[in-house]
Design an enzyme around this catalytic site. Sequence first.
Site, PDB file in Angstrom:
ATOM      1  N   LYS A  92       0.802  -1.234   0.000  1.00  0.00           N
ATOM      2  CA  LYS A  92       0.000   0.000   0.000  1.00  0.00           C
ATOM      3  C   LYS A  92       0.831   1.279   0.000  1.00  0.00           C
ATOM      4  CE  LYS A  92      -4.473  -1.581   1.385  1.00  0.00           C
ATOM      5  NZ  LYS A  92      -4.267  -2.974   1.829  1.00  0.00           N
ATOM      6  N   GLU A 114      -9.910   6.654   3.910  1.00  0.00           N
ATOM      7  CA  GLU A 114     -10.770   5.745   4.663  1.00  0.00           C
ATOM      8  C   GLU A 114     -10.015   4.442   4.807  1.00  0.00           C
ATOM      9  OE1 GLU A 114     -11.027   5.826   1.321  1.00  0.00           O
ATOM     10  OE2 GLU A 114     -10.621   3.674   1.193  1.00  0.00           O
ATOM     11  N   SER A 387       1.680  -9.862  -0.981  1.00  0.00           N
ATOM     12  CA  SER A 387       1.345  -8.440  -0.828  1.00  0.00           C
ATOM     13  C   SER A 387       1.703  -7.840   0.520  1.00  0.00           C
ATOM     14  CB  SER A 387      -0.146  -8.231  -1.113  1.00  0.00           C
ATOM     15  OG  SER A 387      -0.932  -9.082  -0.293  1.00  0.00           O
TER      16      SER A 387
HETATM   17  C1  LIG Z   1      -5.114  -4.038   1.589  1.00  0.00           C
HETATM   18  C2  LIG Z   1      -4.398  -5.303   1.318  1.00  0.00           C
HETATM   19  C3  LIG Z   1      -4.783  -6.160   0.255  1.00  0.00           C
HETATM   20  C4  LIG Z   1      -5.981  -5.920  -0.608  1.00  0.00           C
HETATM   21  O1  LIG Z   1      -5.941  -4.762  -1.370  1.00  0.00           O
HETATM   22  P1  LIG Z   1      -5.701  -4.784  -2.946  1.00  0.00           P
HETATM   23  O2  LIG Z   1      -6.059  -3.411  -3.366  1.00  0.00           O
HETATM   24  O3  LIG Z   1      -6.599  -5.831  -3.525  1.00  0.00           O
HETATM   25  O4  LIG Z   1      -4.273  -5.107  -3.182  1.00  0.00           O
HETATM   26  C5  LIG Z   1      -4.014  -7.283  -0.001  1.00  0.00           C
HETATM   27  N1  LIG Z   1      -2.947  -7.588   0.766  1.00  0.00           N
HETATM   28  C6  LIG Z   1      -2.561  -6.804   1.807  1.00  0.00           C
HETATM   29  C7  LIG Z   1      -1.384  -7.210   2.597  1.00  0.00           C
HETATM   30  C8  LIG Z   1      -3.270  -5.638   2.113  1.00  0.00           C
HETATM   31  O5  LIG Z   1      -2.886  -4.880   3.137  1.00  0.00           O
END
Ligand SMILES: *Cc1c(COP(=O)(O)O)cnc(C)c1O
Length: 422
Positions: A92, A114, A387
């Site tokens: 993010k 948000e 992610s």
């Molecule tokens: C917020 C988040 C997601 C989901 O958000 P996307 O916009 O679909 O990437 C996925 N993995 C992690 C670790 C997150 O913090």
Amino acid sequence: MSQYNFPDALGHFGPYGGTFASETLTHAINELRDAYAKYQNDPEFLREFRYELAHFVGRPSPVYHAARTSEEMGGAQIYLKREDLNHTGAHKINNVIGQAMLAKRMGKPRIIAETGAGQHGVATATICARYGLECVVYMGAEDVKRQSPNVYRMKLLGATVIPVESGSKTLKDALNEAMRDWVANVDNTFYIIGTVAGPHPYPMMVRDFQSVIGNECLTQMPEMLRDQKIAAEQPDAVVACVGGGSNAMGIFYPYIPHEKTRLIGVEAAGEGLDSGKHSASLQRGSSGVLHGNRTFILQDQNGQITETHSISAGLDYPGVGPEHAWLQEIKRAQYVGITDKEALDAFHYLCRTEGIIPALESSHAFAYAMKLAKEMRKDQSILVCLSGRGDKDIGTVADLSGGEYYDRPSMRGHTVKGGPAA
Ligand SMILES: *Cc1c(COP(=O)(O)O)cnc(C)c1O
């Protein structure tokens, strides 16, 4: 796919995307669209963005060969793109840096955002501290209760967290409240959206900022594959979890012209795709308008948004970025589901087999990659977008497991050899 050139000037990905917003926001959205058009190819803007990613985030993030997992699955080689190693623990931060840099250039000293689980709120509060911007984060009152460590983090970073008491007191209510704030304060306020959703230009802009993930992979993978004596230059499949869809778009987008690479998005199947308790907007939703764009959403016959469910808060969203709806329609990407249980099993497996504690969101992608690897040859490869890291989730995992996951006979051995049931 060399012709892929989306969105069009009005933000349309085929029938999806666009701008559905009240007249009161038209000026703010136009102003943002013009600012992004001005800076997106500006050498000075791009130089600063690269600098921040290198020195504040710690990029490039490595690609890691999950050798033990690959060996145990007995099929394709699995590689992990380590977004969990970024500052603040997930992908993010890439996007919030880009948007905060725009806010500075547009002369907006006040940032609003948000947040559901708090991850986007923490990333936003982080960059506001770094740039000396005022930060206000809207969060459903229910989420404030459930995510107290992230609320405290945001406060430590100097942000004001406003609990939203309306509706179901969760993410969609926080979103509505943030929109209301933006309308009232457009002159001095920049709204940082955390995923590839919202009115144009947000889906395109967030995708562009996040595509650093896939662009790094394009240069990292040839060497990683050469190390394993694999002839291909790029992976046979790229797998990422999809909540709003930003980490997935970030790793998919640079691969769209590489037609030999399959793109696979993993949605939260919750208690099962046919249980009614899931967040699989692309597989079980239909076309509709949500949060300023046309996309696939989970709705009833009257167009009311239905309740969603996932073990992982970051995937628990009733919509999805419009570009994913388009990639599904033109069949360039394919979307599958992983249940809560499969994700939890994959979480434990990755902890024990590779020494990496993943976010529950990312565990969905890893779970699917393990299934897929078994159907592929050893000289093929799968690249997974990891992610985020799982520190934020250990409380949830402990609660779900009664705190005694490893003491239950059914779990012993199971997580060490063989991995989750296929
Ligand atoms: C917020 C988040 C997601 C989901 O958000 P996307 O916009 O679909 O990437 C996925 N993995 C992690 C670790 C997150 O913090």
